[in-house]
Design a protein around this motif. Structure first.
Motif: not given
Length: 376
Positions: A189-199
């Motif tokens: 499930p996608r956390p609500a604050g994830v709106t892009r790729t983070d590395l």
């Protein structure tokens, strides 16, 4: 027309599906065979599609479906292992300013969209079928199939992936070679604050990253040095991935809490291959992973495969003369674009494996991605 136009496409992945759709649009009769009985049984959890891949998907007529099914974004974040955001960069729109820089989506969903488009194109699809022999005769190929049938074609397009049996059958000895890295992947499930790729670089893994794939889904991955897969029991896959992921902060604790089902975790080595000299023998030609593969450090694997199909279909539909010169021209046009992508993807991983701290990763990525803005 002086040349009958009949094509067999071997393999129903991204490259094969794209080739079938585009060749049918040009009025060419296409049979597509896929060894799997279930066309939608696609391994892997998610896929990252850069703009140049989206450009081809638009040419295929499926962009609207992809856009609705995936998650588009235009930035990438670099974080410390504890989740602290160190830098956010705008991604280059390699497909043009009218397409997102990147779309993340569920890999099985992309497969379903492309499979539906193949059937809509009028291609004749045969699932659970393999080519058992290819006998070339002048300007065509006689093919025998695992279901006992046989047919003749003017061209065979081999899109049967990394372990292509067609590649070996036509005498091309090149095979994938491991680069030394491997990746654990899962959909959660996608956390609500994830709106892009983070590395995140550093910590117990070389890379810990994630990519949103829809309004409620996310594709998470961690990269480590490759290990003998036979030494890792499939039942421990979730434990293995969680052991790495639990050392990362930010959104990772929420992600890690969902890494519980080993059947949902995928483990794959990074491989490298680039067939040199030509991608055809007679009237059999390679596309996609059958001709080249690279680590996903630039997220260009699917894009390069889709571009292969686009270029080959355009060249075939532009002339009645399907000969050695045409197919060699396809290779020369593609290899000049694929080679720098393969080399850059491998180099980025090699720098990490060797612990090179002053490597110009942003510069290499920028030069490569700028090249990809041009049409293939």
């Amino acid at each position: 027309m002086s040349t009958p136009r009949t094509v067999l496409v071997i393999g129903g992945g991204a490259a094969g599906n794209a080739a079938a759709i585009l060749l049918r649009r040009a009025g060419i009769a296409v049979d597509l065979i896929e060894a799997k009985d279930d066309w939608n049984a696609t391994a892997g959890s998610g896929i990252t599609l850069q703009g140049n891949a989206l450009r081809v998907l638009r040419e295929l007529g499926v962009w609207n479906r992809v856009e609705k099914s995936g998650y588009g974004f235009d930035a990438v974040g670099i974080t410390a292992p504890d989740g602290t955001v160190l830098h956010v960069a705008e991604d280059l729109r390699t497909g043009g300013d009218d397409l997102p820089a990147t779309v993340g989506m569920r890999r099985p969903r992309l497969q379903r969209i492309l499979g539906d488009a193949v059937r809509e194109s009028g291609a004749d699809v045969h699932l659970g079928v393999r080519a058992t022999s290819l006998d070339q005769y002048g300007d065509g190929v006689a093919v025998r199939f695992s279901d006992g049938t046989e047919s003749r074609y003017d061209l065979v397009v081999a899109a049967d992936g990394l372990g292509s049996t067609t590649r070996a059958a036509i005498g091309i000895a090149d095979a994938p070679e491991p680069t030394g890295m491997a990746i654990w992947r899962i959909e959660v499930p996608r956390p609500a604050g994830v709106t892009r790729t983070d590395l995140a670089y550093g910590g117990p893994a070389y890379i810990a990253g994630y990519c949103p794939t829809g309004e409620s889904t996310l594709y998470a991955y961690v990269v480590e040095a490759h290990r003998d897969r036979s030494s890792i029991p499939a039942g421990s896959y979730a434990d293995e991935m969680r052991a790495l992921a639990q050392h990362y902060g930010g959104h990772w604790p929420e992600i890690t809490a969902h890494i519980t089902d080993p059947s949902r975790v995928n483990y794959t080595w990074f491989d490298r291959m680039l067939v040199e000299g030509s991608w055809h023998r007679g009237r059999v030609v390679l596309v996609g992973d059958a001709a080249h593969c690279c680590p996903p450090t630039l997220a260009q694997g699917a894009a390069m495969s889709l571009e292969d199909a686009w270029v080959l279909a355009r060249m075939l539909s532009a002339t009645d003369t399907w000969d050695d010169a045409l197919l060699q021209g396809y290779y020369e046009r593609r290899v000049s674009r694929v080679r720098p992508v393969v080399e850059a993807s491998v180099q980025i991983g090699r720098w990490q494996l060797d612990g090179v701290r002053d490597a110009d990763v942003p510069g290499l990525m920028g030069r490569t991605m700028n090249m990809l803005r041009e049409l293939p």
